[in-house]
Design an enzyme around this catalytic site. Structure first.
Site, PDB file in Angstrom:
ATOM      1  N   TYR A 152       0.814  -1.263  -0.126  1.00 52.73           N
ATOM      2  CA  TYR A 152       0.034   0.092   0.117  1.00 52.73           C
ATOM      3  C   TYR A 152       0.925   1.225  -0.025  1.00 52.73           C
ATOM      4  CZ  TYR A 152      -2.927   3.712   2.119  1.00 52.73           C
ATOM      5  OH  TYR A 152      -3.713   4.928   2.255  1.00 52.73           O
ATOM      6  N   ALA A 153       1.818   1.381   0.843  1.00 50.74           N
ATOM      7  CA  ALA A 153       2.890   2.635   0.971  1.00 50.74           C
ATOM      8  C   ALA A 153       3.599   2.638  -0.274  1.00 50.74           C
ATOM      9  CB  ALA A 153       3.660   2.288   2.263  1.00 50.74           C
TER      10      ALA A 153
END
Length: 333
Positions: A152-153
């Site tokens: 996600y990051a």
């Protein structure tokens, strides 16, 4: 003004669109209606927004570049605010392809659409997860971010980098903002506040990761929306920083801004606020740290304040109480 907002059936997009409509703006809302969680909640958000004649909802996968380009041409928005994304840290462990498609490919398609149909200001959502393994606190926009801890990051950092390169190449004024653990009414069912409240009210145990030894810079959603609204007229201009701590790019009309409460709260204090709001004691299932998680987030919000004269201030007790009241009413609990 005419706004195009992506992710309007989502938690933050709904609140932002609602505020824009209340202020008299026209909003075209795009959402792919991905069934990551209960679609009935997403549909209910859009139904609430559709009470305004100035809201036009469109179901669209942003990665469909041809259709997105047609929408941009037809709607001719003044401002684009890109909030749509595949969120969630743990889900990314099992479905990384969803993050590549919905965060990277979709954001690239939107950047291309704004290249061919320029807007006054493009604003793009990112996340505090971008700071990854950084340990210097509070997190500042000028910190190096080379250590993302989850997919996600990594995809949100890719979104930032795509936005910067397009701002440089095509001179599209762009502001990216990093959110810090946003919470409040109409929140996502996969987030801790929603899951904890639901479990506590139904007499079920809650899973407390790392035995509660974590801290988050919780940011109330209405504070977040206020910050975004105030950033809309703050178009980045090369060579015009607001101070020595400005993240303004030296080669592009691009700036990165933290939006957080600048006040990390221990997870156990957060749970205590939920217990207070529900008038019930939580049964805790203490668990080990989960892969991809960080121990602490803490925003330096001084750049936001320098640009807008504003920073989030809502305390956790007030914000949690507002969420619990909404949850009880919406679900009849």
């Amino acid at each position: 003004m005419k706004f195009l907002v992506t992710g309007t059936a989502g938690f933050i997009g709904f609140h932002l669109a609602h505020r824009l409509l209340a202020e008299g703006h026209a909003v075209t809302g795009i959402d792919a209606m991905v069934p990551y969680y209960d679609l009935r909640l997403k549909e209910a958000r859009h139904a609430r927004l559709a009470e305004s004649a100035a809201f036009r909802p469109l179901t669209l996968d942003l990665a469909d570049a041809a259709r997105l380009g047609a929408v941009m041409r037809e709607e001719a928005p003044d401002i684009v605010i890109h909030l749509a994304a595949q969120a969630g840290v743990r889900y990314a462990m099992e479905h990384p392809e969803s993050y590549i498609h919905n965060n990277v490919v979709a954001s690239y398609a939107l950047a291309e659409a704004c290249r061919h149909h320029p807007v006054q200001h493009l604003l793009v959502a990112s996340t505090s997860s971008a700071y990854g393994a950084n340990t210097s606190m509070p997190f500042r926009e000028t910190d190096a971010v080379a250590t993302p801890l989850n997919i996600y990051a990594a995809t949100k950092l890719a979104t930032e980098n795509i936005a910067h390169s397009y701002a440089h190449l095509w001179k599209q004024p762009t502001t990216a903002f990093r959110f810090f653990t946003v919470y409040g009414p109409w929140g996502r069912p996969d987030m801790a506040l929603f899951k904890f409240t639901d479990a506590i009210l139904r007499g079920r145990p809650i899973d407390v990761y790392n035995h509660g030894l974590m801290e988050r810079d919780f940011t109330y959603v209405e504070d977040l929306v206020e910050a975004i609204i105030r950033l809309v007229p703050c178009r980045p201009e090369i060579g015009k920083p607001v101070g020595s701590g400005d993240s303004l790019s030296p080669v592009a009309p691009y700036r990165l801004v933290n939006i957080g409460n600048a006040n990390p709260v221990r997870l156990l204090e957060f749970i205590a606020a939920i217990e207070q709001a529900t008038s019930r004691r939580a049964e805790r299932n203490m668990m080990d740290m989960q892969p991809g998680e960080v121990l602490k987030t803490w925003a330096d919000s001084s750049l936001l304040q320098a640009l807008t004269g504003y920073r989030p201030t809502t305390d956790v007790a007030t914000g949690v109480a507002a969420f619990v009241a909404w949850f009880r009413e919406y679900y009849g609990v």
